[in-house]
Scaffold this active site. Structure first.
Site, PDB file in Angstrom:
ATOM      1  N   SER A 250       4.642  -5.616   2.952  1.00  0.00           N
ATOM      2  CA  SER A 250       4.376  -4.380   3.690  1.00  0.00           C
ATOM      3  C   SER A 250       4.986  -4.500   5.084  1.00  0.00           C
ATOM      4  O   SER A 250       5.563  -5.525   5.434  1.00  0.00           O
ATOM      5  CB  SER A 250       2.865  -4.161   3.809  1.00  0.00           C
ATOM      6  OG  SER A 250       2.340  -5.105   4.717  1.00  0.00           O
ATOM      7  N   LYS A 251       4.819  -3.452   5.854  1.00  0.00           N
ATOM      8  CA  LYS A 251       5.418  -3.397   7.198  1.00  0.00           C
ATOM      9  C   LYS A 251       5.043  -4.612   8.053  1.00  0.00           C
ATOM     10  O   LYS A 251       5.806  -5.013   8.923  1.00  0.00           O
ATOM     11  CB  LYS A 251       4.980  -2.119   7.907  1.00  0.00           C
ATOM     12  CG  LYS A 251       5.702  -0.894   7.354  1.00  0.00           C
ATOM     13  CD  LYS A 251       5.934   0.140   8.440  1.00  0.00           C
ATOM     14  CE  LYS A 251       6.404   1.464   7.903  1.00  0.00           C
ATOM     15  NZ  LYS A 251       7.624   1.391   7.114  1.00  0.00           N
ATOM     16  N   ARG A 252       3.863  -5.178   7.780  1.00  0.00           N
ATOM     17  CA  ARG A 252       3.432  -6.365   8.533  1.00  0.00           C
ATOM     18  C   ARG A 252       4.463  -7.488   8.437  1.00  0.00           C
ATOM     19  O   ARG A 252       4.579  -8.327   9.320  1.00  0.00           O
ATOM     20  CB  ARG A 252       2.118  -6.906   7.959  1.00  0.00           C
ATOM     21  CG  ARG A 252       0.878  -6.273   8.479  1.00  0.00           C
ATOM     22  CD  ARG A 252      -0.346  -6.916   7.867  1.00  0.00           C
ATOM     23  NE  ARG A 252      -0.325  -6.908   6.407  1.00  0.00           N
ATOM     24  CZ  ARG A 252      -0.381  -7.984   5.649  1.00  0.00           C
ATOM     25  NH1 ARG A 252      -0.456  -9.181   6.192  1.00  0.00           N
ATOM     26  NH2 ARG A 252      -0.364  -7.884   4.338  1.00  0.00           N
TER      27      ARG A 252
END
Ligand code: GLU
Length: 484
Positions: A250-252
């Site tokens: 994910s964006k993390r």
């Protein structure tokens, strides 16, 4: 196993597809699924299709559709025919729902939202399954009210459904866990479950390769294939991509959108190579060409465990691809990279200079910005602007070295050996090591302390430009000399 679920005949041509929903940026996982489907089809003389699953009108946007088309184009994943819009096929989906109704494989359900909610509440209170069991499943047409209805599939309630999956193996679902899912809503619009099956069937899809988050959907979708008497596709549900920490990417974890990867400046061929390796293997091969990947790619080589995204590996593979790409392809990919990252395009002259510099740079960059940085000496115009580290060479020692070197360069033949000899003579006369001479040259030629080899730079720049830059530097020294 249902009778329809035998292997699709091996002599029918392979047809695969990617069926993204245009609800946001094209995810790197979608790109990998597309790549697997593309490789599988292309390696077998089959077809690879693109279907935009834009049935969900509230969430689908034209920008996201464009993003998918751009992403596919950038990655070089060419598809056969036109992209199909699922939404535009709604009438056909409805027709199949009505056909199922006519065959008694589906039924009209008049239950209202309130009735369904009440059913669930009661089931919860009795600690029973909250799977909705419609009271309309077996009610004859003659007893139907004149009221809005949805069309539901008559799903099997006993026994099991086994998804024979090429990656996951045989996965068994108990039929009493399957609900009579809605095929057609009361406003006449088809549901995703119906649309996917009808489209895959009509488009002749033989192999459905997609994320394993769709595995349970496969069991439910098989009910529709069964009801229509359609042959099942071969299923291959591939594990999702995880980040380095073992959690869903994910964006993390950094970039997740395909566009972001183009904007970072990776070559498309390197992306294809890395994404192919991400969750699939062919022995220990890490670096390969498209042709090899097409030849080797098979569903058996797909790993059952989720793959972890590793940026270092991606960069190493990309570096190896930049090293072997034809110059023309690098130049056109750099155009794409500059546009995607919002940077200024190169002028025709800069492109010319860059292409002259490529031969000595190709093996030394993992991304296009790295390559451009290394090519900086060739792209800038006189007077070359020096950064802080390069300016450390602005002193009389450097000036003396370049003064000594100048006549040698004026007279040398402009080739590697002769230039090496010219520098060698200055080293001898001034009793200096190569590094002491290279320092001022780097500042003069590139305005940087870290540059490609000075010989490479001189060869790319040519005699006139090299001497002019050295002269500029020396003038700058006399005007600004600060220390010895
Ligand atoms: N539209 C679905 C998605 O984007 C894919 C459906 C499928 O591949 O069957 O997740």
């Amino acid at each position: 196993m249902s009778p329809a679920q035998s292997e699709t005949a091996s002599h029918t041509p392979v047809v695969t597809r990617i069926a993204p929903s245009p609800t946001g940026d094209m995810h790197i996982g979608t790109a990998r699924t597309a790549l697997f489907s593309w490789l599988y089809a292309r390696g077998r003389g089959g077809k690879f299709l693109l279907r935009i699953e834009d049935t969900d009108r509230a969430r689908s946007t034209p920008e996201a559709t464009q993003g998918i088309l751009d992403g596919m184009a950038w990655l070089g994943l060419d598809y056969d025919g036109e992209a199909v819009s699922q939404f535009e096929r709604a009438e056909r989906h409805a027709e199949v729902a009505r056909e199922m109704l006519a065959m008694g494989k589906a039924y009209k359900c008049f239950a209202t939202q309130e009735e369904i909610a009440a059913f669930r509440e009661e089931a919860r209170a009795k600690k029973e399954s909250t799977l909705f069991r419609s009271p309309w499943r077996d009610v004859p047409e003659s007893d139907h009210p004149d009221a809005p209805y949805v069309i539901r599939v008559k799903a099997p309630r006993e026994g099991v459904t086994v998804v024979k999956d090429k990656v996951q193996g045989d996965v068994t679902f108990k039929n009493d866990q399957l609900d009579d899912m809605i095929l057609l809503r009361s406003d006449g619009t088809p549901t995703y479950m119906l649309a996917v099956v009808v489209d895959d069937h009509d488009m002749g899809v033989t192999h459905v390769i997609r994320g394993d988050d769709h595995l349970a959907n496969a069991a439910r979708q098989m009910t529709i294939y069964d009801a229509m008497g359609w042959p099942l596709p071969v299923y291959a549900h591939i594990p999702l991509i995880f980040g380095p920490d073992g959690k869903k990417m994910s964006k993390r974890h950094g970039a997740v959108g395909v566009k972001e990867y183009q904007a970072i400046g990776y070559p498309a061929s390197g992306m294809r190579n890395y994404l192919a390796r991400l969750g699939w293997s062919h022995g220990d091969d890490e670096f390969f060409t498209d042709e090899q990947a097409m030849e080797w790619f098979d569903l058996d080589g797909i790993n059952k465990a989720p793959a972890r995204f590793d940026t270092k590996k991606l960069e190493n593979i990309c570096g190896q691809h930049i090293a072997i790409l034809p110059d023309a392809e690098i130049l056109s990919e750099i155009d794409g990279y500059l546009a995607a990252s919002g940077a200024q395009a190169l002028s025709a002259e800069q492109k010319q200079r860059l292409s002259e510099a490529l031969s000595c740079l190709k093996g030394s960059a993992k991304t296009y910005p790295q390559l451009i940085e290394k090519a900086r000496f060739a792209l800038v115009s006189r007077p070359v602007d020096m950064d802080e580290k390069a300016q450390k060479q602005v002193n009389s020692v450097s000036n003396g070295i370049l003064e000594e070197l100048t006549p040698h360069l004026q007279n040398a033949s402009w080739n590697r050996n002769a230039l090496e000899e010219a520098i060698g003579r200055v080293m001898e006369t001034m009793e200096l090591g190569f590094g002491k001479i290279a320092g001022p040259l780097r500042s003069a030629l590139a305005g940087r302390a870290v540059t490609p080899s000075v010989l490479d730079m001189m060869l790319v720049l040519g005699r006139e430009e090299t001497l002019a830059r050295i002269n500029d530097f020396r003038e700058f020294v006399s005007e600004n000399m600060t220390s010895e």
